[in-house]
Design a protein around this motif. Structure first.
Motif, mmCIF file in Angstrom:
data_model
loop_
_atom_site.group_PDB
_atom_site.id
_atom_site.type_symbol
_atom_site.label_atom_id
_atom_site.label_comp_id
_atom_site.label_asym_id
_atom_site.label_seq_id
_atom_site.Cartn_x
_atom_site.Cartn_y
_atom_site.Cartn_z
ATOM 1 N N ALA A 314 0.839 -1.206 0.000
ATOM 2 C CA ALA A 314 0.000 0.000 0.000
ATOM 3 C C ALA A 314 0.870 1.251 0.000
ATOM 4 C CB ALA A 314 -0.914 -0.010 1.222
ATOM 5 N N ASN A 315 1.967 1.226 0.770
ATOM 6 C CA ASN A 315 2.874 2.373 0.781
ATOM 7 C C ASN A 315 3.543 2.567 -0.579
ATOM 8 O OD1 ASN A 315 2.579 3.245 3.491
ATOM 9 N ND2 ASN A 315 3.828 1.534 4.178
ATOM 10 N N ILE A 316 3.905 1.472 -1.240
ATOM 11 C CA ILE A 316 4.529 1.577 -2.562
ATOM 12 C C ILE A 316 3.567 2.212 -3.563
ATOM 13 C CG2 ILE A 316 5.361 0.201 -4.516
ATOM 14 C CD1 ILE A 316 6.572 -1.728 -2.492
ATOM 15 N N LEU A 317 2.301 1.803 -3.512
ATOM 16 C CA LEU A 317 1.304 2.416 -4.402
ATOM 17 C C LEU A 317 1.225 3.925 -4.157
ATOM 18 C CD1 LEU A 317 -1.619 -0.177 -4.241
ATOM 19 C CD2 LEU A 317 -0.215 0.363 -6.230
ATOM 20 N N ILE A 318 1.219 4.307 -2.882
ATOM 21 C CA ILE A 318 1.134 5.729 -2.536
ATOM 22 C C ILE A 318 2.360 6.478 -3.028
ATOM 23 C CG2 ILE A 318 1.120 7.349 -0.593
ATOM 24 C CD1 ILE A 318 -0.503 5.169 0.949
ATOM 25 N N PHE A 319 3.547 5.920 -2.803
ATOM 26 C CA PHE A 319 4.779 6.603 -3.198
ATOM 27 C C PHE A 319 4.886 6.740 -4.715
ATOM 28 C CE2 PHE A 319 6.925 4.843 0.880
ATOM 29 C CZ PHE A 319 6.219 5.772 1.627
ATOM 30 N N GLU A 320 4.487 5.713 -5.448
ATOM 31 C CA GLU A 320 4.573 5.776 -6.905
ATOM 32 C C GLU A 320 3.576 6.775 -7.466
ATOM 33 O OE1 GLU A 320 6.785 4.454 -8.871
ATOM 34 O OE2 GLU A 320 7.811 3.511 -7.190
ATOM 35 N N ARG A 321 2.395 6.827 -6.870
ATOM 36 C CA ARG A 321 1.412 7.841 -7.293
ATOM 37 C C ARG A 321 1.916 9.238 -6.975
ATOM 38 N NH1 ARG A 321 -2.489 6.051 -10.828
ATOM 39 N NH2 ARG A 321 -3.432 4.105 -10.100
#
Length: 424
Positions: A314-321
């Motif tokens: 979930a954090n990776i999705l947030i950081f990439e966005r």
């Protein structure tokens, strides 16, 4: 400047609080006379982690309705919990089988004899006629014999109909023995020494306190509504369980550690934020396990580590966005807000489908599958909380502090040229 100072204070207070919680969870802490125990002492451990006895009982009657089976499960569970052990599990498997797992207990015969007793509870007079049945017993407890402090006695309390029957029997059989049977096994054969009219009696007879407690529990539990037979008895040795637990903990530490190192190296400061949120996530999940009395098994540990990966995902999705928003020329704070907003749909979709799968597994699965599903559901729900709330809060605090204004702190997260408003 005031906003930056306030954000700095709040950020470091959050770090101190999370660090304190992590320390108490790992090692425990004592405040005066109050002690917070570490999770290793308060979380229930399953059969495969500490060894014990597993018994599979099969109902012998045909066409038994669901209510009867559920009542049988409840009564066996009551007997299990009265054996003087904790962290026990009694669950239904299939249509006519009941699984009993008792961690920390290694005498299989004692478990089968003490828990799986079936048939009728009867008080039989010397004329071989039944005086009382389990329906006449209101309560049965054990206590120390006041006349002999080294022996135990059973305090018997009967209901109204049982009291009248017992009064007639004790008057009739004065000086003789009344035998108590559970199934065909004799529990006790006390001699009648008084005419008892109030439905309260004391059963003595060279019993230890443990023996008195066991017999009192069996008398109180009464008879099972159906006949059950043990079809599988399995003992997991203490050494095997003792080896499984430290190896499982080591595997968890390595897995979580590798994930945290990857996040730190790849995302740098945002990765550090994700690691801090992950530490809090681990604490919250373990605290939830302790408070809802989850029995942790090897399958549960596997589910827990799976949810750790989902929390990081979930954090990776947030950081990439967020990185995409930075490339469009937005400021750090605006990019963080937009990144969270755009990633929310993907996070919710993936986690909700996982929760649905967990619910299906929990409802139709048995044994360790249920434990896996319950751990997965709890971990997934809490991973959304930490990813959405904790990570976002810490990211915004760091943005206010100006820590994202340097290339070295951002790394592959995205290098922002604030003079041109673009990401290189």
């Amino acid at each position: 400047m005031k906003s930056k100072a306030k954000s700095t204070v709040v950020f470091f207070l959050c770090i101190i609080l999370i660090g304190f919680l992590a320390y108490t969870g790992a090692y425990g802490v004592t405040f005066g006379g109050y002690k917070l125990k570490p999770f290793s002492q308060v979380i229930n451990k399953g059969l495969d982690l500490q060894g014990g006895v597993s018994v599979l009982e099969e109902i012998q009657s045909k066409n038994v309705d669901q209510d009867t089976v559920n009542r049988t499960v409840d009564m066996i569970s009551q007997r299990v919990n009265k054996l003087g052990v904790s962290e026990t599990t009694t669950v239904r498997e299939g249509k006519d089988r009941i699984r009993i797992d008792i961690p920390g207990k290694f005498d299989a015969k004692e478990v089968v004899d003490g828990v799986a007793k079936t048939g009728d509870l009867k008080f039989v007079g010397p004329d071989n006629k039944t005086i009382l049945t389990g329906k006449d017993v209101k309560n049965a407890t054990a206590s120390i014999d006041p006349q002999n402090g080294s022996q135990g006695v059973i305090n018997l309390e009967l209901n109204q109909s049982g009291a009248q029957k017992f009064a007639d029997a004790t008057q009739k059989f004065m000086g003789q023995k009344i035998t108590i049977y559970l199934d065909k096994d004799k529990l006790s054969d006390p001699q009648v020494d008084a005419h008892i009219t109030d439905g309260r009696a004391i059963i003595s007879g060279h019993m230890t306190m443990k023996e008195a407690q066991t017999k009192a529990n069996l008398i109180k539990s009464g008879a099972l509504p159906v006949t059950v037979k043990p079809v599988q008895v399995k003992t997991v040795g203490a050494s095997l369980g003792a080896n499984a637990l430290p190896l499982s903990i080591l595997a968890g530490k390595i897995g979580i550690g590798l994930v945290m190192i990857f996040m730190l190296l790849y995302y740098r400061l945002p990765g550090l934020v994700a690691d801090i949120a992950l530490v809090l996530y681990v604490y919250i999940v373990l605290a939830a396990f302790a408070n809802v009395n989850v029995t942790l098994t090897l399958a549960g540990i596997a589910a827990f580590l799976l949810t750790v990966g989902m929390a990081v995902d979930a954090n990776i999705l947030i950081f990439e966005r967020t990185k995409e928003e930075l490339k469009s020329g937005k400021s750090i704070r605006a990019s963080v807000d937009a990144g969270f907003r755009r990633a929310m749909t993907s996070i919710l979709d993936s986690n909700i489908t996982t929760i649905i799968s967990g619910c299906v597994l929990y409802n139709i699965g048995t044994g360790s599958v249920k434990g896996f599903a319950l751990t997965l559901i709890i971990g997934t729900i809490l991973s959304m909380f930490t990813a959405i709330t904790v990570t976002r809060t810490l990211m915004k605090l760091l943005a206010n502090m100006g820590w994202f204004n340097h290339k070295e702190t951002i790394g592959t997260f995205g290098v922002h040229d604030f003079r041109k408003g673009v990401v290189k």
